[in-house]
Motif scaffolding. Structure first.
Motif, PDB file in Angstrom:
ATOM      1  N   THR A  41      -5.541   9.569  -0.109  1.00 16.91           N
ATOM      2  CA  THR A  41      -4.667  10.602  -0.487  1.00 16.91           C
ATOM      3  C   THR A  41      -4.367  10.690  -1.881  1.00 16.91           C
ATOM      4  O   THR A  41      -4.204   9.434  -2.498  1.00 16.91           O
ATOM      5  CB  THR A  41      -3.261  10.386   0.365  1.00 16.91           C
ATOM      6  N   VAL A  42      -4.028  11.682  -2.440  1.00 16.83           N
ATOM      7  CA  VAL A  42      -3.698  11.960  -3.906  1.00 16.83           C
ATOM      8  C   VAL A  42      -2.422  12.842  -3.819  1.00 16.83           C
ATOM      9  O   VAL A  42      -2.530  14.103  -3.226  1.00 16.83           O
ATOM     10  CB  VAL A  42      -4.719  12.479  -4.817  1.00 16.83           C
ATOM     11  N   LYS A 138       1.040   1.266   6.746  1.00 20.07           N
ATOM     12  CA  LYS A 138       0.049  -0.021   6.721  1.00 20.07           C
ATOM     13  C   LYS A 138      -1.072   0.023   7.826  1.00 20.07           C
ATOM     14  O   LYS A 138      -2.227  -0.117   7.543  1.00 20.07           O
ATOM     15  CB  LYS A 138       0.697  -1.177   6.700  1.00 20.07           C
ATOM     16  N   ASN A 139      -0.670   0.216   8.972  1.00 17.51           N
ATOM     17  CA  ASN A 139      -1.476   0.246  10.293  1.00 17.51           C
ATOM     18  C   ASN A 139      -2.406   1.450  10.147  1.00 17.51           C
ATOM     19  O   ASN A 139      -3.571   1.228  10.380  1.00 17.51           O
ATOM     20  CB  ASN A 139      -0.676   0.361  11.496  1.00 17.51           C
ATOM     21  N   LYS A 140      -1.891   2.527   9.740  1.00 13.55           N
ATOM     22  CA  LYS A 140      -2.757   3.609   9.493  1.00 13.55           C
ATOM     23  C   LYS A 140      -3.891   3.334   8.625  1.00 13.55           C
ATOM     24  O   LYS A 140      -5.033   3.808   8.606  1.00 13.55           O
ATOM     25  CB  LYS A 140      -2.175   4.891   9.350  1.00 13.55           C
ATOM     26  N   LEU A 141      -3.372   2.843   7.252  1.00 14.65           N
ATOM     27  CA  LEU A 141      -4.305   2.584   6.255  1.00 14.65           C
ATOM     28  C   LEU A 141      -5.241   1.573   6.694  1.00 14.65           C
ATOM     29  O   LEU A 141      -6.609   1.595   6.173  1.00 14.65           O
ATOM     30  CB  LEU A 141      -3.528   2.365   5.008  1.00 14.65           C
ATOM     31  N   LYS A 142      -4.734   0.659   7.419  1.00 19.31           N
ATOM     32  CA  LYS A 142      -5.610  -0.605   7.869  1.00 19.31           C
ATOM     33  C   LYS A 142      -6.813   0.099   8.688  1.00 19.31           C
ATOM     34  O   LYS A 142      -7.987  -0.271   8.673  1.00 19.31           O
ATOM     35  CB  LYS A 142      -4.868  -1.725   8.756  1.00 19.31           C
ATOM     36  N   ILE A 154      -7.143   3.701  -1.021  1.00 14.95           N
ATOM     37  CA  ILE A 154      -6.175   3.393  -2.141  1.00 14.95           C
ATOM     38  C   ILE A 154      -5.232   5.003  -1.967  1.00 14.95           C
ATOM     39  O   ILE A 154      -5.814   5.819  -1.583  1.00 14.95           O
ATOM     40  CB  ILE A 154      -6.997   3.797  -3.546  1.00 14.95           C
ATOM     41  N   VAL A 155      -3.895   4.581  -2.014  1.00  9.04           N
ATOM     42  CA  VAL A 155      -3.102   5.880  -2.141  1.00  9.04           C
ATOM     43  C   VAL A 155      -2.613   5.967  -3.645  1.00  9.04           C
ATOM     44  O   VAL A 155      -2.053   5.050  -4.057  1.00  9.04           O
ATOM     45  CB  VAL A 155      -1.877   5.360  -0.986  1.00  9.04           C
ATOM     46  N   ASN A 191       0.628   5.920 -10.029  1.00  9.58           N
ATOM     47  CA  ASN A 191       1.155   4.973  -9.375  1.00  9.58           C
ATOM     48  C   ASN A 191      -0.075   4.596  -8.374  1.00  9.58           C
ATOM     49  O   ASN A 191      -0.457   5.598  -7.453  1.00  9.58           O
ATOM     50  CB  ASN A 191       2.233   5.208  -8.706  1.00  9.58           C
ATOM     51  N   ILE A 192      -0.422   3.498  -8.054  1.00 10.01           N
ATOM     52  CA  ILE A 192      -1.493   3.155  -6.743  1.00 10.01           C
ATOM     53  C   ILE A 192      -0.960   2.050  -6.136  1.00 10.01           C
ATOM     54  O   ILE A 192      -0.415   1.020  -6.599  1.00 10.01           O
ATOM     55  CB  ILE A 192      -2.758   2.667  -7.726  1.00 10.01           C
ATOM     56  N   TRP A 193      -1.480   2.121  -4.776  1.00 14.85           N
ATOM     57  CA  TRP A 193      -1.072   1.436  -3.641  1.00 14.85           C
ATOM     58  C   TRP A 193      -2.392   1.144  -3.236  1.00 14.85           C
ATOM     59  O   TRP A 193      -2.902   2.015  -2.576  1.00 14.85           O
ATOM     60  CB  TRP A 193      -0.109   1.714  -2.743  1.00 14.85           C
ATOM     61  N   ALA A 194      -2.915  -0.005  -3.062  1.00 12.58           N
ATOM     62  CA  ALA A 194      -4.184  -0.427  -2.437  1.00 12.58           C
ATOM     63  C   ALA A 194      -4.136  -1.549  -1.044  1.00 12.58           C
ATOM     64  O   ALA A 194      -3.528  -2.374  -1.381  1.00 12.58           O
ATOM     65  CB  ALA A 194      -5.393  -0.858  -3.041  1.00 12.58           C
TER      66      ALA A 194
END
Length: 252
Positions: A41-42, A138-142, A154-155, A191-194
């Motif tokens: 997602t961006v 987190k669960n969805k991204l996992k 990466i978000v 900003n990045i969250w991975a």
């Protein structure tokens, strides 16, 4: 033409700014040769705002011109700059990037539901083809990382601004008086969250880029059509900083 940013847009900008207070955090064992990540997602604040001073009467008169404004929709610059941001991410020595078209067309991605939006996030701009996914899901991204067959996802949040570099003088009693002289430049935060495929946060960082070039200004509004190349320049600088710091931290 928008001659002043709405209170709602400013409130959203302030809220998203809280994301930009994070320092570099990397779990290095999750990166390196053979590791693959996917941008899932961006997102961006929907409005580009300008911090240029009024510039007194001359600046305000200039702002009444057709091409001058104090804020602008950010969808155009996001669309133009995102491919270049992604190209820079692809240069990292710390991971390989799953191609955008493969991510967006993958059954695992097309089947995932977008997160519900709150009052603040309702207006958040999402880049074309992507879904709205919170960086705290987190669960969805996992599950998404595992289903895509990558080591992590990466978000990314991108915020665009116009900043003024120069001198200004004015009266606090009368905003129509005073003067300004300087340069309007593009300013971009990335900003990045991975997260890895176990749901662990493995990379979090914010970088900013300010364009070298810009538009001569006496204050007042901005010609957002002419400033766009400098916004893209700033986005590329911010993206390069992200990758340089990650690669330096991971090493090898």
């Amino acid at each position: 033409m928008n001659n002043a940013p709405s209170k709602w847009a400013l409130g959203l900008l302030v809220s998203v700014a809280f994301l930009f207070s994070t320092g570099l955090k990397v779990k290095t064992k999750n990166f390196g040769e053979g590791k693959t990540y996917a941008v899932v997602t961006v997102q961006s604040v929907p409005t580009i705002t300008s911090d240029a001073p009024s510039g007194g009467v001359l600046g305000l008169v200039k702002s009444f011109k057709k091409r001058q404004a104090f804020s602008e929709d950010s969808s155009g610059v996001l669309q133009e700059s995102l491919p270049q941001i992604m190209t820079i991410l692809e240069t990292s020595k710390s991971f390989s990037l799953m191609p955008r078209d493969k991510v967006l067309s993958h059954a695992a991605y097309t089947g995932v539901e977008s997160d519900k939006r709150g009052k603040i996030s309702r207006g958040m701009l999402v880049a074309e083809g992507y879904k709205y996914i919170k960086h705290k899901s987190k669960n969805k991204l996992k599950k998404l990382a595992a289903s895509l067959g990558v080591d992590g996802v990466i978000v990314m949040y991108v915020t665009y601004k116009v900043t003024f570099r120069g001198v200004s003088a004015g009266s606090t009693r009368n905003p129509f008086s005073g003067a300004a002289k300087g340069t309007q430049k593009g300013l971009v935060y990335i900003n990045i969250w991975a997260y890895n495929n176990k749901g662990d946060l493995v990379w979090k960082n914010t970088e900013w880029g300010r364009s070298e070039g810009g538009l001569e200004s006496i204050g007042g509004g901005t010609d957002f059509e002419k400033i766009q190349p400098f916004m893209i320049e700033a986005a590329k600088i911010a993206a390069k900083k992200q990758i340089e710091k990650l690669d330096k931290k991971v090493g090898g």
